[in-house]
Design a protein around this motif. Structure first.
Motif, PDB file in Angstrom:
ATOM      1  N   SER A   1       0.868  -1.181   0.000  1.00  0.00           N
ATOM      2  CA  SER A   1       0.000   0.000   0.000  1.00  0.00           C
ATOM      3  C   SER A   1       0.902   1.227   0.000  1.00  0.00           C
ATOM      4  CB  SER A   1      -0.908   0.021   1.230  1.00  0.00           C
ATOM      5  OG  SER A   1      -1.802  -1.072   1.215  1.00  0.00           O
ATOM      6  N   PHE A   2       0.584   2.217  -0.845  1.00  0.00           N
ATOM      7  CA  PHE A   2       1.495   3.325  -1.094  1.00  0.00           C
ATOM      8  C   PHE A   2       0.963   4.624  -0.493  1.00  0.00           C
ATOM      9  CE2 PHE A   2       1.884   0.221  -4.526  1.00  0.00           C
ATOM     10  CZ  PHE A   2       3.243  -0.070  -4.454  1.00  0.00           C
ATOM     11  N   PHE A   3       1.881   5.333   0.178  1.00  0.00           N
ATOM     12  CA  PHE A   3       1.559   6.624   0.791  1.00  0.00           C
ATOM     13  C   PHE A   3       2.585   7.658   0.336  1.00  0.00           C
ATOM     14  CE2 PHE A   3       0.134   3.297   3.697  1.00  0.00           C
ATOM     15  CZ  PHE A   3      -1.190   3.649   3.919  1.00  0.00           C
ATOM     16  N   GLU A   4       2.096   8.790  -0.167  1.00  0.00           N
ATOM     17  CA  GLU A   4       3.012   9.858  -0.563  1.00  0.00           C
ATOM     18  C   GLU A   4       3.649  10.516   0.651  1.00  0.00           C
ATOM     19  OE1 GLU A   4       1.926  12.789  -3.385  1.00  0.00           O
ATOM     20  OE2 GLU A   4       0.711  11.413  -4.584  1.00  0.00           O
ATOM     21  N   SER A   5       2.957  10.514   1.765  1.00  0.00           N
ATOM     22  CA  SER A   5       3.454  11.188   2.966  1.00  0.00           C
ATOM     23  C   SER A   5       4.670  10.465   3.523  1.00  0.00           C
ATOM     24  CB  SER A   5       2.357  11.249   4.028  1.00  0.00           C
ATOM     25  OG  SER A   5       1.874   9.959   4.308  1.00  0.00           O
ATOM     26  N   ARG A   6       5.485  11.218   4.256  1.00  0.00           N
ATOM     27  CA  ARG A   6       6.661  10.657   4.909  1.00  0.00           C
ATOM     28  C   ARG A   6       6.260  10.039   6.244  1.00  0.00           C
ATOM     29  NH1 ARG A   6      10.144  16.121   3.643  1.00  0.00           N
ATOM     30  NH2 ARG A   6      10.515  15.679   1.441  1.00  0.00           N
ATOM     31  N   LEU A   7       7.003   9.056   6.662  1.00  0.00           N
ATOM     32  CA  LEU A   7       6.746   8.445   7.964  1.00  0.00           C
ATOM     33  C   LEU A   7       7.278   9.371   9.062  1.00  0.00           C
ATOM     34  CD1 LEU A   7       5.758   6.080   9.661  1.00  0.00           C
ATOM     35  CD2 LEU A   7       8.018   5.023   9.385  1.00  0.00           C
ATOM     36  N   SER A   8       6.427   9.675  10.016  1.00  0.00           N
ATOM     37  CA  SER A   8       6.773  10.527  11.150  1.00  0.00           C
ATOM     38  C   SER A   8       5.766  10.237  12.249  1.00  0.00           C
ATOM     39  CB  SER A   8       6.718  12.003  10.758  1.00  0.00           C
ATOM     40  OG  SER A   8       5.382  12.384  10.449  1.00  0.00           O
ATOM     41  N   MET A   9       5.875  10.918  13.359  1.00  0.00           N
ATOM     42  CA  MET A   9       4.896  10.739  14.432  1.00  0.00           C
ATOM     43  C   MET A   9       3.507  11.165  13.992  1.00  0.00           C
ATOM     44  SD  MET A   9       5.853   9.113  17.017  1.00  0.00           S
ATOM     45  CE  MET A   9       4.393   9.433  18.012  1.00  0.00           C
ATOM     46  N   GLU A  10       3.428  12.097  13.038  1.00  0.00           N
ATOM     47  CA  GLU A  10       2.123  12.556  12.553  1.00  0.00           C
ATOM     48  C   GLU A  10       1.458  11.538  11.633  1.00  0.00           C
ATOM     49  OE1 GLU A  10       4.898  14.586  12.595  1.00  0.00           O
ATOM     50  OE2 GLU A  10       4.122  15.499  14.449  1.00  0.00           O
ATOM     51  N   THR A  11       2.242  10.696  10.972  1.00  0.00           N
ATOM     52  CA  THR A  11       1.682   9.751   9.996  1.00  0.00           C
ATOM     53  C   THR A  11       1.771   8.295  10.429  1.00  0.00           C
ATOM     54  OG1 THR A  11       3.798   9.617   8.803  1.00  0.00           O
ATOM     55  CG2 THR A  11       2.237  11.312   8.096  1.00  0.00           C
ATOM     56  N   VAL A  12       2.411   8.020  11.556  1.00  0.00           N
ATOM     57  CA  VAL A  12       2.645   6.636  11.946  1.00  0.00           C
ATOM     58  C   VAL A  12       1.348   5.887  12.208  1.00  0.00           C
ATOM     59  CG1 VAL A  12       2.863   7.051  14.438  1.00  0.00           C
ATOM     60  CG2 VAL A  12       4.148   5.165  13.367  1.00  0.00           C
ATOM     61  N   LYS A  13       0.280   6.608  12.480  1.00  0.00           N
ATOM     62  CA  LYS A  13      -1.017   5.942  12.706  1.00  0.00           C
ATOM     63  C   LYS A  13      -1.519   5.226  11.457  1.00  0.00           C
ATOM     64  CE  LYS A  13      -3.634  10.232  11.895  1.00  0.00           C
ATOM     65  NZ  LYS A  13      -2.448  11.140  11.814  1.00  0.00           N
ATOM     66  N   LEU A  14      -0.950   5.580  10.283  1.00  0.00           N
ATOM     67  CA  LEU A  14      -1.365   4.931   9.041  1.00  0.00           C
ATOM     68  C   LEU A  14      -0.945   3.468   8.961  1.00  0.00           C
ATOM     69  CD1 LEU A  14      -0.474   7.788   6.504  1.00  0.00           C
ATOM     70  CD2 LEU A  14      -2.772   7.109   7.239  1.00  0.00           C
ATOM     71  N   VAL A  15      -0.035   3.049   9.833  1.00  0.00           N
ATOM     72  CA  VAL A  15       0.504   1.686   9.729  1.00  0.00           C
ATOM     73  C   VAL A  15      -0.369   0.653  10.438  1.00  0.00           C
ATOM     74  CG1 VAL A  15       2.835   2.612   9.580  1.00  0.00           C
ATOM     75  CG2 VAL A  15       1.994   1.781  11.775  1.00  0.00           C
ATOM     76  N   GLN A  16      -1.465   1.071  10.992  1.00  0.00           N
ATOM     77  CA  GLN A  16      -2.348   0.114  11.660  1.00  0.00           C
ATOM     78  C   GLN A  16      -2.756  -0.971  10.658  1.00  0.00           C
ATOM     79  OE1 GLN A  16      -5.739   1.917  13.465  1.00  0.00           O
ATOM     80  NE2 GLN A  16      -6.294   0.107  14.642  1.00  0.00           N
ATOM     81  N   ASP A  17      -2.671  -2.204  11.077  1.00  0.00           N
ATOM     82  CA  ASP A  17      -3.010  -3.374  10.264  1.00  0.00           C
ATOM     83  C   ASP A  17      -1.934  -3.747   9.246  1.00  0.00           C
ATOM     84  OD1 ASP A  17      -5.484  -3.610  11.576  1.00  0.00           O
ATOM     85  OD2 ASP A  17      -6.434  -2.228  10.152  1.00  0.00           O
ATOM     86  N   PHE A  18      -0.743  -3.136   9.337  1.00  0.00           N
ATOM     87  CA  PHE A  18       0.359  -3.517   8.455  1.00  0.00           C
ATOM     88  C   PHE A  18       1.397  -4.324   9.234  1.00  0.00           C
ATOM     89  CE2 PHE A  18      -1.471  -0.022   6.052  1.00  0.00           C
ATOM     90  CZ  PHE A  18      -1.367  -0.476   4.746  1.00  0.00           C
ATOM     91  N   ASP A  19       2.134  -5.158   8.498  1.00  0.00           N
ATOM     92  CA  ASP A  19       3.184  -5.979   9.099  1.00  0.00           C
ATOM     93  C   ASP A  19       4.560  -5.347   8.981  1.00  0.00           C
ATOM     94  OD1 ASP A  19       1.348  -8.265   9.512  1.00  0.00           O
ATOM     95  OD2 ASP A  19       1.361  -8.327   7.312  1.00  0.00           O
ATOM     96  N   ALA A  20       4.735  -4.486   7.974  1.00  0.00           N
ATOM     97  CA  ALA A  20       6.047  -3.910   7.695  1.00  0.00           C
ATOM     98  C   ALA A  20       5.874  -2.532   7.083  1.00  0.00           C
ATOM     99  CB  ALA A  20       6.833  -4.808   6.736  1.00  0.00           C
ATOM    100  N   VAL A  21       6.955  -1.732   7.126  1.00  0.00           N
ATOM    101  CA  VAL A  21       6.966  -0.433   6.453  1.00  0.00           C
ATOM    102  C   VAL A  21       8.213  -0.360   5.582  1.00  0.00           C
ATOM    103  CG1 VAL A  21       5.666   0.763   8.250  1.00  0.00           C
ATOM    104  CG2 VAL A  21       8.172   0.759   8.341  1.00  0.00           C
TER     105      VAL A  21
END
Length: 329
Positions: free
Chosen positions: A28-48
């Motif tokens: 699954s692809f996200f244009e946003s960078r990983l940070s404390m503001e976006t880390v909630k997007l990883v719910q239900d994922f196994d890896a980043v």
């Protein structure tokens, strides 16, 4: 295996999708960078999967682990943006791409040298305006010049080979000298000798505590007047304000940058309709003997394909437990 891909551009999506086709990976692809503001997007994922400007600090890693992520697959060689100790403490495994296309970055460093020397960036605009005057465009022969290479890993070694092809004297500095480069005619010297004797200095070393602001007021004072500085590695190797001061005095005669210390705020995005809120960067762009590119040294078809293939391979190896050869933490 569900993978959240951050800092994803269309070219990343194409290459990663092609490499992951037919495997057990679901991307699954996200244009946003990983940070404390976006880390909630990883719910239900196994890896980043992350890139150079994602902020993978201790808090982000703790949040990843809390949400069930156990592996971080970097799509880059450097890992200075990752808190490796925190990853180890949280038992989150980190993989990188140790080798994608060393020649792509090395060739871009040479492109910056040639552009600054022969002033092709200025000539291009002159000719488009019907101005064919040569005054102000004079360069110098690279043959016979002394080139200093700081860091002779894969990229640095490729750069040295190219510069030897130009007929340059090549001085190298690295904690682990390369016998192949010595046989080629390159000479390993101390950093002080490299600074003192080089007409051109190109940086190809990782960013760590010992190399942070490697190019600064004190080290610049040891260099020749009019030295050319090239940085295609990590932005924080160069103290930007002190480099500007050296441009004013003529200590730096040419400055070529593909990276910038505060690039995470601007690079990889279209900022053409925005006012860039960085006065140091804006001032740097006003100098006619400065060329800045937006971290594109790695950006070749070959490199992108290899980055995608290695990233997918790292994730699959983690999945099957067949190999941990690229594990960092």
């Amino acid at each position: 295996m569900r993978v959240a891909v951050f800092s994803c551009k269309p070219y990343d999506k194409r290459t990663l999708s092609d490499c992951a086709h037919g495997t057990s990976l679901s991307l699954s692809f996200f244009e946003s960078r990983l940070s404390m503001e976006t880390v909630k997007l990883v719910q239900d994922f196994d890896a980043v999967s992350c890139f150079v400007n994602d902020d993978i600090n201790a808090d982000v890693i703790a949040s990843l682990k809390q949400q069930g992520v156990h592996v971080i697959a970097l799509r880059c060689t450097g890992f200075n943006n990752v808190d490796l100790q925190a990853a180890k403490d949280q038992d989150v495994q980190v993989f990188h791409v140790p080798d994608y296309s060393p020649t792509s970055v090395a060739e871009h460093a040479v492109a910056l040298i040639m552009t600054l020397n022969r002033k092709t960036h200025r000539a291009y605009h002159r000719v488009k305006e019907g101005n064919f005057a040569l005054e102000g465009l004079m360069g110098f022969n690279l043959e016979g010049k002394t080139v200093g290479c700081v860091g002779t890993g894969r990229i640095g070694a490729a750069f040295c080979r190219i510069m030897k092809g130009f007929g340059c004297h090549v001085y190298c500095y690295d904690l682990y000298p390369s016998e192949a480069l010595i046989e080629l005619g390159c000479e390993y010297v101390s950093l002080e000798d490299l600074y003192e004797k080089s007409d051109i200095i190109s940086l190809h070393c990782p960013l760590n505590q010992s190399t942070h602001h490697l190019i600064n007021q004190q080290t610049l004072a040891k260099m020749k007047d009019g030295v050319m500085i090239i940085n295609t590695s990590r932005g924080a190797l160069v103290h930007a304000q002190e480099a500007i001061d050296a441009l004013y005095t003529g200590k730096i005669g040419f400055l070529g940058l593909d990276v910038y210390e505060q690039e995470n705020e601007i690079f990889f995005e279209d900022m053409s309709s925005h006012i860039i809120q960085d006065s140091v960067f804006q001032l740097m762009l006003t100098f006619p003997n400065v060329v800045v590119t937006g971290h594109q040294g790695y950006f070749t078809h070959e490199a992108l394909s290899h980055i995608a293939a290695t990233t997918v391979d790292n994730l699959l190896h983690y999945r099957t437990k067949e190999s941990q050869s690229r594990r960092l933490a």
